[in-house]
Write a protein that holds these residues in place. Sequence first.
Motif, PDB file in Angstrom:
ATOM      1  N   TYR A 163      -8.955 -14.860 -24.138  1.00 37.98           N
ATOM      2  CA  TYR A 163      -8.662 -15.800 -23.061  1.00 37.98           C
ATOM      3  C   TYR A 163      -7.988 -15.083 -21.890  1.00 37.98           C
ATOM      4  O   TYR A 163      -8.220 -15.426 -20.726  1.00 37.98           O
ATOM      5  CB  TYR A 163      -7.776 -16.929 -23.583  1.00 37.98           C
ATOM      6  CG  TYR A 163      -8.415 -17.704 -24.691  1.00 37.98           C
ATOM      7  CD1 TYR A 163      -9.487 -18.554 -24.437  1.00 37.98           C
ATOM      8  CD2 TYR A 163      -7.974 -17.590 -26.004  1.00 37.98           C
ATOM      9  CE1 TYR A 163     -10.097 -19.268 -25.451  1.00 37.98           C
ATOM     10  CE2 TYR A 163      -8.574 -18.297 -27.036  1.00 37.98           C
ATOM     11  CZ  TYR A 163      -9.631 -19.137 -26.748  1.00 37.98           C
ATOM     12  OH  TYR A 163     -10.226 -19.834 -27.766  1.00 37.98           O
TER      13      TYR A 163
ATOM     14  N   ALA B 196     -22.805 -12.872 -35.124  1.00 39.13           N
ATOM     15  CA  ALA B 196     -23.365 -13.229 -33.813  1.00 39.13           C
ATOM     16  C   ALA B 196     -24.822 -12.790 -33.714  1.00 39.13           C
ATOM     17  O   ALA B 196     -25.671 -13.539 -33.203  1.00 39.13           O
ATOM     18  CB  ALA B 196     -22.527 -12.583 -32.711  1.00 39.13           C
TER      19      ALA B 196
ATOM     20  N   GLY C 119     -16.535 -13.835 -29.182  1.00 39.96           N
ATOM     21  CA  GLY C 119     -15.218 -14.128 -28.637  1.00 39.96           C
ATOM     22  C   GLY C 119     -14.234 -14.553 -29.708  1.00 39.96           C
ATOM     23  O   GLY C 119     -13.079 -14.103 -29.725  1.00 39.96           O
ATOM     24  N   TYR C 120     -14.692 -15.391 -30.628  1.00 41.23           N
ATOM     25  CA  TYR C 120     -13.804 -15.806 -31.718  1.00 41.23           C
ATOM     26  C   TYR C 120     -13.466 -14.619 -32.620  1.00 41.23           C
ATOM     27  O   TYR C 120     -12.313 -14.471 -33.051  1.00 41.23           O
ATOM     28  CB  TYR C 120     -14.468 -16.911 -32.534  1.00 41.23           C
ATOM     29  CG  TYR C 120     -13.613 -17.380 -33.695  1.00 41.23           C
ATOM     30  CD1 TYR C 120     -12.516 -18.205 -33.486  1.00 41.23           C
ATOM     31  CD2 TYR C 120     -13.909 -16.994 -35.002  1.00 41.23           C
ATOM     32  CE1 TYR C 120     -11.728 -18.623 -34.536  1.00 41.23           C
ATOM     33  CE2 TYR C 120     -13.130 -17.413 -36.060  1.00 41.23           C
ATOM     34  CZ  TYR C 120     -12.042 -18.231 -35.827  1.00 41.23           C
ATOM     35  OH  TYR C 120     -11.258 -18.650 -36.870  1.00 41.23           O
TER      36      TYR C 120
ATOM     37  N   VAL D 250     -19.991 -16.828 -28.047  1.00 40.39           N
ATOM     38  CA  VAL D 250     -18.866 -17.605 -28.582  1.00 40.39           C
ATOM     39  C   VAL D 250     -18.377 -16.998 -29.897  1.00 40.39           C
ATOM     40  O   VAL D 250     -17.164 -16.846 -30.127  1.00 40.39           O
ATOM     41  CB  VAL D 250     -19.279 -19.079 -28.768  1.00 40.39           C
ATOM     42  CG1 VAL D 250     -18.215 -19.842 -29.549  1.00 40.39           C
ATOM     43  CG2 VAL D 250     -19.497 -19.738 -27.416  1.00 40.39           C
ATOM     44  N   LEU D 251     -19.299 -16.636 -30.765  1.00 38.07           N
ATOM     45  CA  LEU D 251     -18.909 -16.032 -32.044  1.00 38.07           C
ATOM     46  C   LEU D 251     -18.228 -14.687 -31.832  1.00 38.07           C
ATOM     47  O   LEU D 251     -17.244 -14.372 -32.510  1.00 38.07           O
ATOM     48  CB  LEU D 251     -20.141 -15.872 -32.933  1.00 38.07           C
ATOM     49  CG  LEU D 251     -20.758 -17.181 -33.439  1.00 38.07           C
ATOM     50  CD1 LEU D 251     -22.066 -16.898 -34.192  1.00 38.07           C
ATOM     51  CD2 LEU D 251     -19.784 -17.902 -34.373  1.00 38.07           C
TER      52      LEU D 251
ATOM     53  N   ALA E  59     -25.627 -17.805 -25.849  1.00 39.39           N
ATOM     54  CA  ALA E  59     -24.319 -18.444 -25.706  1.00 39.39           C
ATOM     55  C   ALA E  59     -23.606 -18.540 -27.050  1.00 39.39           C
ATOM     56  O   ALA E  59     -22.395 -18.302 -27.151  1.00 39.39           O
ATOM     57  CB  ALA E  59     -24.481 -19.840 -25.084  1.00 39.39           C
ATOM     58  N   LEU E  60     -24.353 -18.884 -28.113  1.00 40.00           N
ATOM     59  CA  LEU E  60     -23.753 -18.962 -29.438  1.00 40.00           C
ATOM     60  C   LEU E  60     -23.240 -17.601 -29.888  1.00 40.00           C
ATOM     61  O   LEU E  60     -22.146 -17.486 -30.468  1.00 40.00           O
ATOM     62  CB  LEU E  60     -24.787 -19.499 -30.435  1.00 40.00           C
ATOM     63  CG  LEU E  60     -24.336 -19.639 -31.894  1.00 40.00           C
ATOM     64  CD1 LEU E  60     -23.162 -20.611 -32.000  1.00 40.00           C
ATOM     65  CD2 LEU E  60     -25.489 -20.113 -32.772  1.00 40.00           C
TER      66      LEU E  60
END
Length: 624
Positions: free
Chosen positions: A413, A355, A402-403, A399-400, A395-396
């Motif tokens: 989630y 990230a 979170g994954y 997302v990374l 944002a990227l």
Amino acid sequence: MVLLFAIGGAAQAQDAGTQASPQTQALQQGAAGEADENSSRELEREVRSRIPDLQRLFRDYPIAPPDTSSPRATLESFLLLMHEADRLWLDVRSDYQAGGNFFLSGEQQRQLDIVRMFIDKASEVFDLSDIPQTARASSAVEITLQFQEILDRIYLPELEDVPGAAAGTFLDAQEAASLPARWTLPGTDLVIAEAGTEKGEVRYLVSRQTVARISDDYEAVKQFPSRADTGEDLYAHYIYTPGNLVAPRWYALILAGPDWLRGEFGNQAVWQWIALVLLAGLAVSVPVGLHRWNRWRAVPVSDARRRLRRMQYPLSLFLTAFAFRYLIEHQVNITGDVLIMVGAICEAVQWASIAWFAYQSVDLLASWVMKNPAVPAASLDSSLLLSAFRLFGFALAVVLLGYGATRIGIPVYGVIAGLGVGGLAVALAAQPTLENLIGGVILYADRMVRVGEYCEFEGLAGTVEAIGIRSTRIRALDRTLITVSNSDLAKRKIVNFSRRDRLLFRHTIGLRYETDAAVMLSVIEAIRAYLIGHPRVMDQVALRVTFVGFGAYSLDIELFTYVSTADRVEFLLIQEELLVEIGTIVRAHGSNFAIPANVTYVGRDGGLPTAGAQSSAPVAREHA
């Protein structure tokens, strides 16, 4: 072999009658000894006549899953897969130890890959949903080997007595409707339960509750003798030796060392704990050393090189975590809960590094785009573009992250859903930030100001240096830096001097009062003619040179027109030229500019008339 002795033990238990419990029968079988070699061969031929040939099956269908359509198919698939895996594993290990090569040969590596394939296939009969994704692959191997060792030491019924059809039948949901939802291995708490359907086939897996107890069950039965033909605890061999199933040559150094190095502590060998501490110290020293080295080096002048240097940190963290995890898992062979913890930490560091690297990469791309000649550096477009890149990079990165969190078992989630409960409080707390963000969007959308423009708002004036997501920075005339939140700036009255398409030339000149009227008119006409003839004066739009009134000490003439330029510096030069020429015109026509002056008149005051004089006058007229 596992499968042969499991079935053979079941047959002997049935012949012995029902007076003894299954556990007692198993202990009696261990005391009685194993069947002779001829009986084993006959039993092996009988088993192979009922179970498909795995080598042919996986040659024709290399990605075929094990049959888990019934409890019997699940148990039978596991036994057969591990039977073949044990046989090939021991053959490769014996062949490698007998040879003199330092590394495995190509054929040995291929056989070992087949062993791993069989073990991976066997691990598919377990419900591993409670194990984090980061450690699932390594933990699955341990669970599979532990479960095999448990089955080697307990009573197993005949496969015909287990509900369901033989392995390879692959019952569909309709055919499996009569099967029980759960089946427990007799005399144990090992449960094979229905785990839903997949592609129309029912799946029976070793339940996740059973998976959670496998480690404890193994610890309870590992002291009992194994009924397998080798009598070796392959799980113990796997966890206390380095390498990938087969110990490398350098393990001889550990064997040649003191005995305490091979002692067991916390399900690891002592030498494994030492190797873990040393490798952890080395892994920490790499990024720390890189940071100190960069502090000693000179800071690059180029902005791109500075950004490239910042990208070294996430890249070094990722590579260090990757190398550390590889050595721990595949060379030192740390297992158990320690492996799960190490895997989770390394996975978290790796995804955080990814990230971070992604954000830095987007920032570097933004720097490269900003240097493009097509994007002016001093403009709102460049500021907007830079903010857009930063938002995309952020944002990227989120997302990374979170994954990556889902990979280590964090329910992202669920966390996001939980934030909805406190969403109101968060929204209230973040209200100023949201206002500034919306204010920045308004500045961008309405294009009120651009970077590099000179503006004035409510007594403050200066040149806009940057428009960020939260605030705008303005450089004042005295070179001080003014920071104004976007929400406040969007609400204020902004005077943008840089947006003028022309600049106003407006002055009032005063002629001396001694100037004759004809002279004043000639001065006005001469100035008007001069302004009309000047190439930068916009006489067609508005041009006024008129006598506007009598001042306190001058005859006032107003000059009003526009100069065709938007550059203030150029306007000042043109204005200077116009004013000098107008002064020349005034003096050339015999007049001059008035100077502020006061005129003082001196006289005698006679005072008020007397009362007698006022009363005698009418009397005098009256007598006249």
